[in-house]
Design a protein around this motif. Structure first.
Motif, PDB file in Angstrom:
ATOM      1  N   ASP A   1      16.161  56.248  -2.724  1.00  0.00           N
ATOM      2  CA  ASP A   1      15.523  55.720  -1.510  1.00  0.00           C
ATOM      3  C   ASP A   1      14.069  56.170  -1.401  1.00  0.00           C
ATOM      4  O   ASP A   1      13.184  55.376  -1.083  1.00  0.00           O
TER       5      ASP A   1
ATOM      6  N   VAL B   1       9.070  42.141  -7.114  1.00  0.00           N
ATOM      7  CA  VAL B   1      10.387  42.395  -6.521  1.00  0.00           C
ATOM      8  C   VAL B   1      10.210  43.276  -5.292  1.00  0.00           C
ATOM      9  O   VAL B   1       9.552  44.323  -5.351  1.00  0.00           O
ATOM     10  N   LYS B   2      10.795  42.849  -4.186  1.00  0.00           N
ATOM     11  CA  LYS B   2      10.669  43.580  -2.925  1.00  0.00           C
ATOM     12  C   LYS B   2      11.363  44.933  -3.020  1.00  0.00           C
ATOM     13  O   LYS B   2      12.384  45.087  -3.693  1.00  0.00           O
TER      14      LYS B   2
ATOM     15  N   GLU C   1      13.125  46.466  -0.840  1.00  0.00           N
ATOM     16  CA  GLU C   1      14.501  46.439  -0.327  1.00  0.00           C
ATOM     17  C   GLU C   1      15.468  45.886  -1.376  1.00  0.00           C
ATOM     18  O   GLU C   1      16.605  46.341  -1.481  1.00  0.00           O
ATOM     19  N   ASP C   2      15.004  44.923  -2.187  1.00  0.00           N
ATOM     20  CA  ASP C   2      15.848  44.386  -3.258  1.00  0.00           C
ATOM     21  C   ASP C   2      16.074  45.433  -4.355  1.00  0.00           C
ATOM     22  O   ASP C   2      17.172  45.548  -4.899  1.00  0.00           O
ATOM     23  N   LYS C   3      15.027  46.208  -4.657  1.00  0.00           N
ATOM     24  CA  LYS C   3      15.167  47.285  -5.640  1.00  0.00           C
ATOM     25  C   LYS C   3      16.174  48.320  -5.138  1.00  0.00           C
ATOM     26  O   LYS C   3      17.061  48.746  -5.877  1.00  0.00           O
ATOM     27  N   ARG C   4      16.021  48.706  -3.869  1.00  0.00           N
ATOM     28  CA  ARG C   4      16.921  49.702  -3.278  1.00  0.00           C
ATOM     29  C   ARG C   4      18.368  49.196  -3.308  1.00  0.00           C
ATOM     30  O   ARG C   4      19.271  49.931  -3.716  1.00  0.00           O
ATOM     31  N   ALA C   5      18.578  47.967  -2.877  1.00  0.00           N
ATOM     32  CA  ALA C   5      19.938  47.405  -2.836  1.00  0.00           C
ATOM     33  C   ALA C   5      20.544  47.343  -4.239  1.00  0.00           C
ATOM     34  O   ALA C   5      21.723  47.677  -4.436  1.00  0.00           O
ATOM     35  N   SER C   6      19.736  46.938  -5.212  1.00  0.00           N
ATOM     36  CA  SER C   6      20.225  46.866  -6.591  1.00  0.00           C
ATOM     37  C   SER C   6      20.607  48.239  -7.127  1.00  0.00           C
ATOM     38  O   SER C   6      21.670  48.415  -7.729  1.00  0.00           O
TER      39      SER C   6
ATOM     40  N   SER D   1       9.531  53.619  -7.892  1.00  0.00           N
ATOM     41  CA  SER D   1      10.831  53.374  -8.521  1.00  0.00           C
ATOM     42  C   SER D   1      10.720  53.296 -10.041  1.00  0.00           C
ATOM     43  O   SER D   1      11.690  53.565 -10.750  1.00  0.00           O
TER      44      SER D   1
ATOM     45  N   VAL E   1      12.498  45.283 -13.655  1.00  0.00           N
ATOM     46  CA  VAL E   1      12.628  45.057 -12.204  1.00  0.00           C
ATOM     47  C   VAL E   1      12.018  46.223 -11.440  1.00  0.00           C
ATOM     48  O   VAL E   1      11.297  46.029 -10.456  1.00  0.00           O
TER      49      VAL E   1
END
Length: 179
Positions: A77, A52-53, A55-60, A85, A46
């Motif tokens: 962040d 994968v966006k 923001e989705d990586k950050r949230a995960s 990432s 991921v």
């Protein structure tokens, strides 16, 4: 082996954590990140995925590492923001190495085919201490049944291979030379 970018990020986080007096807490966070990433191929995929966006990586990552130090979450962040990432695991490994070096702790990695018992672990620690002259040694143990027996010991850039698989390979090469 960590990339130069991962080492730079790790140095920056270590400097910031030392200034705040949270270097040891962040060290624990980095160990947690390394263990999590090493045990989850899916998470590593991921983080590398361009689909994968961010923001989705950050949230995960924030959900997975909730409760970690502010410096650690800021690093996550920043890496996500800079599309880096994928190197989070390398940054975590580099941080641990830099932290240990700053504390004078020598890191050694031993790989065996089976679990180490406490007596053998103590002997390995004593040997690493005598080789390096350091009283502080961090021993990381990995199990790899493919080495069949014996052990692999890595201290810094030096590796000692006393595995059965290596000895069998040498015998095979010797036989093939004589044929």
């Amino acid at each position: 082996m960590s990339s130069r970018a991962a080492i730079r990020y790790a140095k920056a986080v270590l400097g910031q954590a030392q200034d705040k007096g949270t270097a040891e807490v962040v060290f624990g966070n980095m160990k947690s990140i390394s263990a999590t990433l090493n045990s989850s191929r899916e998470l590593r995929s991921v983080l590398k995925s361009p689909v994968v966006k961010a923001e989705d990586k950050r949230a995960s990552l924030h959900a997975i590492f909730k409760g970690h130090d502010v410096s650690t979450l800021s690093l996550i962040d920043l890496l996500v923001e800079k599309n880096r990432s994928a190197i989070l695991g390398d940054v975590a490994e580099s941080y641990q190495e830099l932290y240990n070096a700053s504390k004078g702790i020598v890191s050694a990695k031993v790989t065996t085919a089976v679990e180490l018992d406490s007596a053998l672990e103590a002997k390995i620690l004593a040997k690493v201490k005598s080789i390096t002259g350091s009283e502080e040694v961090s021993l990381e143990h990995h199990i790899d049944p493919s080495i069949l027996g014996g052990f692999l010991l890595r201290v810094g850039d030096v590796q000692y291979d006393a595995s059965v698989s290596n000895q069998l390979e040498r015998v095979q090469k010797e036989f093939s030379k004589r044929i």
